[in-house]
Design a protein around this motif. Structure first.
Motif, mmCIF file in Angstrom:
data_model
loop_
_atom_site.group_PDB
_atom_site.id
_atom_site.type_symbol
_atom_site.label_atom_id
_atom_site.label_comp_id
_atom_site.label_asym_id
_atom_site.label_seq_id
_atom_site.Cartn_x
_atom_site.Cartn_y
_atom_site.Cartn_z
ATOM 1 N N SER A 98 0.808 -1.217 0.000
ATOM 2 C CA SER A 98 0.000 0.000 0.000
ATOM 3 C C SER A 98 0.837 1.261 0.000
ATOM 4 N N GLY A 99 2.181 1.136 0.048
ATOM 5 C CA GLY A 99 3.037 2.310 0.022
ATOM 6 C C GLY A 99 2.726 3.246 1.164
ATOM 7 N N ASN A 100 2.592 4.521 0.842
ATOM 8 C CA ASN A 100 2.334 5.517 1.873
ATOM 9 C C ASN A 100 0.866 5.886 1.981
ATOM 10 N N GLY A 110 -8.087 5.561 6.927
ATOM 11 C CA GLY A 110 -7.431 6.025 8.149
ATOM 12 C C GLY A 110 -6.518 4.996 8.770
ATOM 13 N N LEU A 111 -6.282 3.883 8.080
ATOM 14 C CA LEU A 111 -5.430 2.819 8.607
ATOM 15 C C LEU A 111 -3.969 3.067 8.217
ATOM 16 N N THR A 112 -3.050 2.631 9.069
ATOM 17 C CA THR A 112 -1.635 2.691 8.735
ATOM 18 C C THR A 112 -1.337 1.616 7.685
ATOM 19 N N PRO A 113 -0.180 1.679 7.026
ATOM 20 C CA PRO A 113 0.153 0.654 6.026
ATOM 21 C C PRO A 113 0.068 -0.769 6.569
ATOM 22 N N ARG A 114 0.566 -1.000 7.780
ATOM 23 C CA ARG A 114 0.503 -2.346 8.352
ATOM 24 C C ARG A 114 -0.945 -2.762 8.622
ATOM 25 N N LYS A 140 -10.928 1.533 14.643
ATOM 26 C CA LYS A 140 -10.831 2.647 13.695
ATOM 27 C C LYS A 140 -11.994 2.653 12.710
ATOM 28 N N LEU A 141 -12.406 1.480 12.264
ATOM 29 C CA LEU A 141 -13.489 1.397 11.283
ATOM 30 C C LEU A 141 -14.863 1.410 11.944
ATOM 31 N N ARG A 142 -14.861 1.338 13.286
ATOM 32 C CA ARG A 142 -16.115 1.315 14.054
ATOM 33 C C ARG A 142 -17.000 0.152 13.622
#
Length: 233
Positions: free
Chosen positions: A156-158, A163-167, A205-207
């Motif tokens: 997923s690069g940057n 709203g999720l981080t790459p990991r 995060k995704l609720r």
């Protein structure tokens, strides 16, 4: 220099704080005052005060659900002033899962450096001096593990989907494919415990309440239709 030291091992936290203050003249060219706190809630309360500290040393295993990289993520969410945060941890570079947690702290959550509690006293002293001098510090043994890691880079690069981080996005895409926790761990070269930890962050995060709802959200983001190829169990 105002320092906030956060560790739920109260005796160790106070001892490290006193050590830094006692050796301030050897570690820094400016006076140092250290405030020890023992919970993430207390740390965030300190961060809300004006002025905020100049530097934070943060243990990764604190109260409640604050374990691993999640602790730093939660802290950074309450760090609007972007005060530099150094991870001070008992994690070891000899453990693949723990190395990945340290990598996440540096890559995804902007850690300013790493101090190993179990490292040699002399190395920790050098690290403290470098950090207090404004440098980014990572112990040599951790850098070597980072360099030798065979983990595939994030596809997923940057990008920060949903709203999720790459990991987190990597894990989310695996959930959307219907992979089990064991299968995700194998594919991403992490442990099942790490997958569970990241999955909980994703749900929050995704609720959403479970894997199926998370898979639906991720597939919608990917433009993959109304649901995963195979419903996650």
């Amino acid at each position: 220099m105002q320092i906030l030291w956060v560790d739920d091992h109260e005796i160790l936290c106070v001892a490290l704080s006193e050590y830094v203050q006692t050796h301030a003249s050897e570690l820094s060219v400016v006076p140092i005052e250290v405030t020890p706190v023992f919970t993430l809630a207390s740390a965030l309360e300190e961060m809300s005060k004006a002025p905020p500290p100049d530097l934070v040393f943060l243990d990764l295993n604190l109260d409640g659900e604050n374990r691993g990289a999640t602790t730093l993520e939660h802290f950074q969410a309450g760090n609007p002033s972007k005060v530099p945060v150094v991870v001070c941890t008992g994690l070891t570079p000899g453990n693949d899962q723990e190395v990945e947690i340290l990598r996440m702290c540096m890559r995804d959550y902007a850690a300013r450096g790493i101090l190993l509690k179990g490292g040699a006293h002399k190395k920790m002293f050098i690290g403290l001096s470098r950090i207090l001098g404004g440098e980014l510090w990572i112990p040599e043994e951790v850098l070597l593990r980072f360099a030798c890691s065979t983990q595939a880079p994030s596809a997923s690069g940057n990008e920060h989907h949903l709203g999720l981080t790459p990991r987190e996005w990597d894990v989310g895409r695996c959930i959307a494919r219907g992979l089990s926790g064991k299968q995700i761990a194998k594919e991403l070269n992490v442990t099942e415990g790490h997958v569970r930890q990241v999955s909980c962050v994703i749900y929050d995060k995704l609720r959403v309440r479970n894997r199926v709802e998370a898979a639906l959200r991720v597939n919608a983001e990917l433009g993959g239709g109304s649901g995963p190829d195979k419903a996650p169990s």
